[in-house]
Scaffold this active site. Structure first.
Site, PDB file in Angstrom:
ATOM      1  N   HIS A   1      -1.370  -1.708  -4.085  1.00  0.00           N
ATOM      2  CA  HIS A   1      -2.653  -1.489  -3.411  1.00  0.00           C
ATOM      3  C   HIS A   1      -2.865   0.008  -3.268  1.00  0.00           C
ATOM      4  O   HIS A   1      -2.085   0.705  -2.609  1.00  0.00           O
ATOM      5  CB  HIS A   1      -2.648  -2.170  -2.044  1.00  0.00           C
TER       6      HIS A   1
ATOM      7  N   HIS B   1      -8.678  -0.065  -3.902  1.00  0.00           N
ATOM      8  CA  HIS B   1      -9.541  -0.301  -2.740  1.00  0.00           C
ATOM      9  C   HIS B   1     -10.362   0.964  -2.495  1.00  0.00           C
ATOM     10  O   HIS B   1      -9.843   1.974  -2.013  1.00  0.00           O
ATOM     11  CB  HIS B   1      -8.648  -0.647  -1.549  1.00  0.00           C
TER      12      HIS B   1
ATOM     13  N   ASP C   1      -5.268   2.871  -1.935  1.00  0.00           N
ATOM     14  CA  ASP C   1      -6.362   3.166  -1.006  1.00  0.00           C
ATOM     15  C   ASP C   1      -7.020   4.486  -1.373  1.00  0.00           C
ATOM     16  O   ASP C   1      -6.419   5.561  -1.215  1.00  0.00           O
ATOM     17  CB  ASP C   1      -5.830   3.236   0.420  1.00  0.00           C
TER      18      ASP C   1
ATOM     19  N   ASP D   1      -5.703  -6.481   5.253  1.00  0.00           N
ATOM     20  CA  ASP D   1      -5.190  -5.125   5.130  1.00  0.00           C
ATOM     21  C   ASP D   1      -5.261  -4.455   6.500  1.00  0.00           C
ATOM     22  O   ASP D   1      -6.344  -4.303   7.068  1.00  0.00           O
ATOM     23  CB  ASP D   1      -6.024  -4.347   4.107  1.00  0.00           C
TER      24      ASP D   1
ATOM     25  N   MET E   1      -9.785   7.093  -0.462  1.00  0.00           N
ATOM     26  CA  MET E   1     -10.613   7.500   0.676  1.00  0.00           C
ATOM     27  C   MET E   1     -11.279   8.837   0.378  1.00  0.00           C
ATOM     28  O   MET E   1     -10.646   9.739  -0.187  1.00  0.00           O
ATOM     29  CB  MET E   1      -9.760   7.612   1.935  1.00  0.00           C
TER      30      MET E   1
ATOM     31  N   SER F   1       0.846  -1.191   0.000  1.00  0.00           N
ATOM     32  CA  SER F   1       0.000   0.000   0.000  1.00  0.00           C
ATOM     33  C   SER F   1       0.879   1.238   0.000  1.00  0.00           C
ATOM     34  O   SER F   1       1.873   1.301   0.726  1.00  0.00           O
ATOM     35  CB  SER F   1      -0.898   0.012   1.241  1.00  0.00           C
TER      36      SER F   1
ATOM     37  N   MET G   1     -10.565  -6.400   6.633  1.00  0.00           N
ATOM     38  CA  MET G   1      -9.842  -5.304   7.272  1.00  0.00           C
ATOM     39  C   MET G   1      -9.408  -5.751   8.667  1.00  0.00           C
ATOM     40  O   MET G   1     -10.235  -6.146   9.482  1.00  0.00           O
ATOM     41  CB  MET G   1     -10.720  -4.064   7.366  1.00  0.00           C
TER      42      MET G   1
ATOM     43  N   MET H   1     -12.574   2.969  -0.513  1.00  0.00           N
ATOM     44  CA  MET H   1     -13.154   3.248   0.804  1.00  0.00           C
ATOM     45  C   MET H   1     -13.958   4.537   0.698  1.00  0.00           C
ATOM     46  O   MET H   1     -13.605   5.580   1.250  1.00  0.00           O
ATOM     47  CB  MET H   1     -12.043   3.351   1.846  1.00  0.00           C
TER      48      MET H   1
END
Length: 233
Positions: free
Chosen positions: A33, A66, A35, A175, A37, A8, A137, A68
């Site tokens: 990865h 990913h 993330d 993760d 957000m 990540s 998670m 989120m």
């Protein structure tokens, strides 16, 4: 089944992503990865499709995106166009989870569903056969560098049992708080895909760091109950 390493970049130095990405590529990581957000679903704001698109210009590493975010269906097309190879959405953010899963599949991308620590596994009952990845998670999402929630080991094992029983080929990804110590717990419990963030990025030699994590995970995989169960099928 082999262990997959997906670093990540959440805690990376964003002024030097090119150098970081090239080192991870040299280390032979299985995916990057990313993330995403939105500051609503989780209490943090990261980056969007433009950064993903820029990264795609410098590497062929598969992008494990990913999401989120609230209402992730709004962003699927943008991240697909930006170069995502896999899109993972949170079950908690999708009132129409089956529909979102089908949309991602129709785009020709790998599809994943992520579960927060307190979310029960039965939310996967009617979508597991369609998934390429389930993400457990092991911290509450939103920030890098958090401590691994040890109670998630039981959840990982229960999910691995479901995957074996169903005959699904889905990866079981974890993760949050994965480091040289918690890696053993995650793999022996049933994980085969590891998102490693701050612990790996702190390594002075990233290439050697990736190798060390892969070697350690492989040794734990060989000793795990679930890898023996798969071989016995």
């Amino acid at each position: 089944m082999n262990i997959k390493i997906a670093p990540s970049i959440l805690t990376a130095d964003f002024s030097n992503l090119t150098d970081l990405t090239k080192k991870l590529e040299k280390g032979g990581v299985d995916a990057l990865h990313l993330d995403i957000m939105d500051g609503n679903f989780v209490p943090n704001l990261t980056f969007g499709p433009l950064v993903v698109s820029s990264l795609r210009q410098i590497t062929a590493i598969p992008f494990d995106v990913h999401l989120m975010v609230e209402r992730p269906e709004r962003f699927l097309s943008a991240f697909a166009k930006a170069g995502a190879n896999s899109l993972t959405v949170h079950a908690e953010a999708c009132p129409h989870l089956h529909r979102v899963v089908q949309v991602i599949k129709e785009m020709g991308l790998r599809v994943g569903v992520a579960l927060n620590p307190a979310t029960p596994l039965n939310i996967l009952d009617y979508v597991l056969p369609d998934l390429d990845l389930v993400l457990i998670m092991t911290v509450n999402p939103g920030w890098g560098g958090q401590k691994f929630i040890q109670e998630m080991c039981r959840k990982i094992t229960e999910l691995r049992e479901l995957i074996i029983e169903s005959g699904s080929g889905a990866d079981l990804q974890v993760d949050g708080g994965i480091n040289s110590t918690t890696l053993k717990d995650a793999v022996t419990s049933g994980a085969n895909s590891l998102v490693i963030g701050s612990a790996l990025l702190k390594e002075s030699d990233l290439v050697a760091g990736v190798d060390n994590y892969r070697d350690a995970a492989g040794k734990n995989l060989a000793e795990s109950w679930w890898s023996r169960a798969i071989k016995g099928c």
